[in-house]
Design an enzyme around this catalytic site. Sequence first.
Site, PDB file in Angstrom:
ATOM      1  N   THR A 199      26.176  33.404  -7.069  1.00 33.02           N
ATOM      2  CA  THR A 199      27.284  33.248  -5.924  1.00 33.02           C
ATOM      3  C   THR A 199      26.956  31.674  -5.451  1.00 33.02           C
ATOM      4  O   THR A 199      25.906  31.126  -5.302  1.00 33.02           O
ATOM      5  CB  THR A 199      27.131  34.231  -4.622  1.00 33.02           C
ATOM      6  N   SER A 232      21.884  34.117  -5.447  1.00 37.51           N
ATOM      7  CA  SER A 232      22.410  32.860  -4.700  1.00 37.51           C
ATOM      8  C   SER A 232      22.034  31.711  -5.459  1.00 37.51           C
ATOM      9  O   SER A 232      21.155  31.661  -6.204  1.00 37.51           O
ATOM     10  CB  SER A 232      21.675  32.742  -3.244  1.00 37.51           C
ATOM     11  N   ASP A 233      22.981  30.823  -5.337  1.00 39.22           N
ATOM     12  CA  ASP A 233      22.611  29.512  -5.779  1.00 39.22           C
ATOM     13  C   ASP A 233      21.639  28.984  -5.040  1.00 39.22           C
ATOM     14  O   ASP A 233      21.065  29.557  -3.828  1.00 39.22           O
ATOM     15  CB  ASP A 233      23.959  28.656  -5.622  1.00 39.22           C
ATOM     16  N   TRP A 234      20.745  28.252  -5.623  1.00 36.34           N
ATOM     17  CA  TRP A 234      19.531  27.741  -4.911  1.00 36.34           C
ATOM     18  C   TRP A 234      19.478  27.311  -3.366  1.00 36.34           C
ATOM     19  O   TRP A 234      20.344  26.327  -3.326  1.00 36.34           O
ATOM     20  CB  TRP A 234      18.839  26.737  -6.098  1.00 36.34           C
ATOM     21  N   ALA A 236      21.466  28.892  -1.311  1.00 35.92           N
ATOM     22  CA  ALA A 236      22.556  29.039  -0.941  1.00 35.92           C
ATOM     23  C   ALA A 236      23.024  30.349   0.205  1.00 35.92           C
ATOM     24  O   ALA A 236      23.753  30.460   1.157  1.00 35.92           O
ATOM     25  CB  ALA A 236      23.710  29.166  -1.871  1.00 35.92           C
TER      26      ALA A 236
END
Length: 809
Positions: A199, A232-234, A236
């Site tokens: 995401t 999660s994106d890093w 996020a």
Amino acid sequence: MQGTPADEAREAVVEAALGKLDLDAKARLLSGQDMWTLPALPEIGLKSLVMSDGPIGVRGVRWTADDPSIALPSPTALGAAWDPELARRAGVLLAQEARRKGVHVLLAPTVNLHRSPLGGRHFEAYSEDPHLTGWIGAGYVNGVQSGGVGTTVKHFVANDAETDRFTVNNLVSERALHELYLVPFEIIVENARPWGVMTAYNTVNGTTMTEHHHLVNEILRGDWGFDGINVSDWTAARSTVAAIEGGLDIAMPGPETVYGAPLAQAVRDGRVDESKVDDAVRNVLRLAARVGILDGAEPVVAQPPATVDGEALAREIARRSFVLVRNENAALPLRPGTVALSGAAARDARVLGGGSATVFPSRIVSPLDGLTAALPEGSVTYAVGADPNEELAVADKGFGLSAVCRNAEGTVIGTGSAPNGQLQWMGDDLPEGVTHDTLHTVDLTGTFTPRESGPHTFGIKGLGAFTLTVDGTTYYDDVQRPDKEDPFEAFFGAPVERARVDLTAGETYEVSLSHVVTLPGGIPLKVVGFALAHQDPQRDPDELIAEAVAAARAADTAVVVVATTERVESEGFDRKNLQLPGRQDDLVRAVAAANPNTVVVVNSGSPVELPWRDEVAAVLIGWFPGQEGGAALADVLTGAHEPGGRLPTTWGSLDDAPVTQVIPADGELAYTEDVFIGYRAWEKEGRTPSYAFGHGLGYTDWTYESIEVRGMTATVRVRNSGERAGREVVQVYAAPVERDAERPARVLAGFAAVEAGPGESAEVVVELLRSAFEIWDESANSWSLVPGSYKVQAGRSIADRRVGVTIEV
Ligand code: BGC
């Protein structure tokens, strides 16, 4: 998850393992333990899960040139091949690379859309068309997962630009989401069952994507039946309760995230129901079972597939991706004779895009290398012509460096390798004997032997205290501070010039850059990252052009390679314009004036303006071609192979481009164009681009003889009317006869490729997309067929439709 007996057997192991975990262990499993991994839980026989970028190679857990990877062409190139089977083969190779590096999950593919040509990560996505994107992505995911390695399809969703990417609130209608941005994800979920999704950083319609209950729980998991992990994106993931309620399974990177201890606490406080944690853990354990790191579970792929030759595949994909957009008087393939090659990127090729997609190939074949090897000895000359690298780059050619680590007393405690001037140590990946507690200073030190005499420029990329010494003189001894609040500024920021020193070619000089290590704030993990940057002496640009022109005049053919630079196209920022940097346009014009047989090769990951395109004989779009790009270029220029690509995205000037807004206003970016991006928008505006969607010439000609449509199947007959065997991408477009301003004038309804020898005819069968005849009805929250007459046409691009038939739907 329901499905085969093997799926069910894995589910049983997952349930049993879940039942043995206490709340703290469960919460811990959902939180990264460092930059790339999840914790092992020996009590249930679970090993640590390792993730890595993606998408054109597998970097592994180390960010360094001494852990090399195969570098395939950019995703735009894979999109240009219009071939899901080729994408599948790329995926199989990447699974092999992942296994070699101990990686279980590849953080790829990127299936955001080419909404605007200004998007900084445009090169990292496949197309402006959602279906083409989805089909290529599905091939890729099927390939990677057939090797037993997981994928995370990213970035869910509407992460189509970079400006303020951590915070931007993208306002996108449900219709545009369903007709465009969700489509690739949905196709991939349906056709490739990905084991993961990532995401995005951004917010969509007021809710940040790591907390998006509607899009994640209701649509992705609910409507589509996705059963993989949501990572999660890093950095996020922002909030414990909202993220777990919004369907986020894993918060990365660690060790400090909103999950782990804060999540266990939230359950104890009654703010989160433990069943939500169980749902997420179940997803993670299912992934672990699939990739074979959960004891007792049979991995999906027990035997890795047969070994793939990575260099050969990188070369094949590159030549299949090159798009010949212009070829006057059959300028290509090259006729026998001499070739005057120019352009900085012909010698120092730019083979991949910047940012998290970076990998470090063990070799790079430049156009100069490739052509020199392929053409008779002495037939290729080279002149720089124009150098767009107006900035310093990571110190590389001529440097011999190592990283010496010292403690606070100045004692050497370890030494690391430094294949180039970029140092990036993530988490605990430090040189032997060194820990974050003992490390005080890193000296990047060694020698430099220049290839040219004159004033050399040195610079520093990174934040904190640095001392730069060249040939015994200290030129900088101070602190570099951030000029923007992006926690990744130290990685993606520009190097700052700190010294200019006169040096002589062939002499060897001592160089050192010392850095007092301060761990960056805003990133929940320990990273030691900085770079020594360098630039060769700059020559007079007019003189460089004159040199290339003289060589071009004396040769039978002139080949000019033009390129973007890392400061123009990369993750972390959007582009400001579509111009080629530096004096490259001047170079092309001057060379073309001197030699009518001028071939231009465009080395960029995304569209650039080609204002001279009608003044040159041929234009070949070569993308970021991967490590074997120069060899593939020689294959195509010499005619050993035809260029196989078709544009996956419309190329035109920025002035004409219909969708260019990537800068949020007051934190919001409204997708006001709604369902009109790419060719849908060009057609709506009635504008003619430089090169249309789907355009691309091979080395033979094709005649379209007939089309027949039965039900949702089109049968197209084509004939190879040229003189050599070839491959054609037959594209089928559907257009409602009755124009409706609310709908695209036409859409890609399907495609298929065909191969035929000279004079031969062939028939292709193309299954038409149902959605080409539908719209997303926002009031009913469902697809709705729009009955009426439709023109179904087949051709060589959206602008070059050759045969058609009208059908009633
Ligand atoms: C990128 C992701 C990438 C991640 C890990 C992020 O900045 O947006 O695509 O997978 O970093 O490198």
